[in-house]
Design an enzyme around this catalytic site. Structure first.
Site, PDB file in Angstrom:
ATOM      1  N   GLY A  20       0.806  -1.222   0.000  1.00  0.00           N
ATOM      2  CA  GLY A  20       0.000   0.000   0.000  1.00  0.00           C
ATOM      3  C   GLY A  20       0.833   1.262   0.000  1.00  0.00           C
ATOM      4  O   GLY A  20       0.588   2.176   0.794  1.00  0.00           O
ATOM      5  N   ALA A  21       1.794   1.337  -0.906  1.00  0.00           N
ATOM      6  CA  ALA A  21       2.731   2.465  -0.895  1.00  0.00           C
ATOM      7  C   ALA A  21       2.451   3.491  -1.977  1.00  0.00           C
ATOM      8  O   ALA A  21       3.333   4.281  -2.327  1.00  0.00           O
ATOM      9  CB  ALA A  21       4.162   1.953  -1.030  1.00  0.00           C
ATOM     10  N   GLY A  24       0.064   8.476   0.829  1.00  0.00           N
ATOM     11  CA  GLY A  24       0.153   8.686   2.256  1.00  0.00           C
ATOM     12  C   GLY A  24       1.377   8.135   2.935  1.00  0.00           C
ATOM     13  O   GLY A  24       2.514   8.285   2.467  1.00  0.00           O
ATOM     14  N   ILE A  25       1.144   7.469   4.055  1.00  0.00           N
ATOM     15  CA  ILE A  25       2.222   6.970   4.898  1.00  0.00           C
ATOM     16  C   ILE A  25       3.060   5.925   4.172  1.00  0.00           C
ATOM     17  O   ILE A  25       4.282   5.880   4.335  1.00  0.00           O
ATOM     18  CB  ILE A  25       1.630   6.418   6.205  1.00  0.00           C
ATOM     19  CG1 ILE A  25       1.102   7.584   7.055  1.00  0.00           C
ATOM     20  CG2 ILE A  25       2.657   5.615   6.993  1.00  0.00           C
ATOM     21  CD1 ILE A  25       0.187   7.171   8.163  1.00  0.00           C
ATOM     22  N   SER A 142      -3.366   0.867  14.589  1.00  0.00           N
ATOM     23  CA  SER A 142      -4.010   2.164  14.760  1.00  0.00           C
ATOM     24  C   SER A 142      -4.393   2.373  16.217  1.00  0.00           C
ATOM     25  O   SER A 142      -4.650   1.415  16.968  1.00  0.00           O
ATOM     26  CB  SER A 142      -5.274   2.228  13.889  1.00  0.00           C
ATOM     27  OG  SER A 142      -6.083   3.340  14.215  1.00  0.00           O
ATOM     28  N   TYR A 171     -13.586  -1.598  11.876  1.00  0.00           N
ATOM     29  CA  TYR A 171     -12.233  -1.067  11.729  1.00  0.00           C
ATOM     30  C   TYR A 171     -11.414  -1.349  12.985  1.00  0.00           C
ATOM     31  O   TYR A 171     -10.264  -1.805  12.906  1.00  0.00           O
ATOM     32  CB  TYR A 171     -12.284   0.434  11.459  1.00  0.00           C
ATOM     33  CG  TYR A 171     -10.920   1.053  11.245  1.00  0.00           C
ATOM     34  CD1 TYR A 171     -10.158   0.725  10.124  1.00  0.00           C
ATOM     35  CD2 TYR A 171     -10.385   1.958  12.165  1.00  0.00           C
ATOM     36  CE1 TYR A 171      -8.900   1.274   9.929  1.00  0.00           C
ATOM     37  CE2 TYR A 171      -9.136   2.513  11.968  1.00  0.00           C
ATOM     38  CZ  TYR A 171      -8.394   2.165  10.854  1.00  0.00           C
ATOM     39  OH  TYR A 171      -7.139   2.708  10.664  1.00  0.00           O
TER      40      TYR A 171
END
Length: 295
Positions: A20-21, A24-25, A142, A171
């Site tokens: 997931g690059a 964002g982060i 998170s 979540y």
């Protein structure tokens, strides 16, 4: 002053894999690893976003990966294994946050499927490349993990969770599952006498596209949060700090872990529950069809 990215040191000769690059982060994490000399491989669902990210970052390789598609995830990971190149750092960063109710093609609610089950299957299938040496696996969780006291294991069964969908509960459970996975991987690796290091991180409150589906939180994130490059600091410290030997959780040091320099932080009693971790691990093996034998 606290931890700085200069503490990462020279990563020349190291290989890093970041899921997931493309925003964002994840993008900021990959950027800093590249800056310190690592060879970086990223994953992406969207080819256009992947091309934009490569244009932005430079010399990165891309693997097409949709963690919500379990057969596709397993096939992608097996392709990496077949290529035979080890990784020194694996960062399980990709995720979705409080979307409208969506069921994946495998029958799971989208958040538990993407945030936990996909990464479980991904890491388990990559295991032949990870078990040798001192590979560091970083699981991104998170603050929201504290929003639940446990996980209804029926959410890990296709079409099995009869509860009315509550996006924040789902979540929170997926982020709790991330920490339980990290802790159980750490326990199993140490019991097997392996050098693998399993740690976790969270970004605090950071301005990224992840909060777009969250309504008021997206506005608050934009108004009060730290930028994405600061949100990446905990992940980067978790990925590189040699004093972290497994089982630790890294997050921002200030304003109730919402912002600031990264430091070791606590997690809820549910996240530290070894019985729940073992139950979630077993249920995840059944759900994904992948036996994760840490030996």
């Amino acid at each position: 002053m606290g931890w700085e990215t200069s503490a990462i040191g020279d990563l020349t000769g190291k290989r890093a894999l970041v899921t997931g690059a493309t925003s964002g982060i994840g993008t900021e994490t990959a950027r800093v690893l590249l800056r310190h000399g690592a060879k970086v491989v990223i994953t992406a669902r969207d080819e256009r976003k992947a091309a934009d990210t490569v244009s932005d970052l430079g010399d990165v390789d891309v693997i097409t990966l949709d963690l919500a598609d379990l057969p596709g995830t397993i096939a992608a990971a097996q392709g990496v294994v077949d290529a035979g190149e080890r990784f020194d750092i694996v960062i399980n960063n990709a995720g979705v946050m409080v979307p409208p109710f969506t069921r994946t093609m495998d029958g799971f609610e989208l958040q538990i499927a993407t945030n936990h089950l996909g990464h479980f299957a991904w890491t388990a299938t990559l295991w032949p490349l990870l078990r040798e040496g001192a590979t560091r696996v970083v699981t991104v969780s998170s603050l929201a993990h504290s929003g639940t006291k446990g996980i209804d294991l029926r959410s890990l069964e296709p079409n099995g969770d009869p509860r009315r969908y509550k996006r924040w509960r789902s979540y929170a459970e997926s982020k709790l599952a991330n920490l339980l996975f990290m802790k159980e991987l750490d326990r199993r690796a140490k019991a097997a006498g392996l050098g693998l290091v399993s740690v976790a991180a969270h970004p605090g409150l950071s301005a990224t596209n992840l909060t777009r589906s969250s309504g008021p939180l997206h506005f608050l994130a934009g108004a009060f949060s730290q930028p994405a490059h600061a949100g990446a600091w905990p992940t980067l410290r978790a990925a590189s700090d040699p004093t972290l030997t497994g089982g630790e959780y890294v997050g921002p040091a200030s304003l109730r872990q919402t912002r600031g320099r990264p430091t070791k932080v606590g997690m809820t009693s549910a996240a530290r529950d070894p019985r729940l971790a073992a139950e979630v691990w077993a249920a995840s093996e059944t759900a994904t069809g992948v036996v994760f034998d840490v030996s």
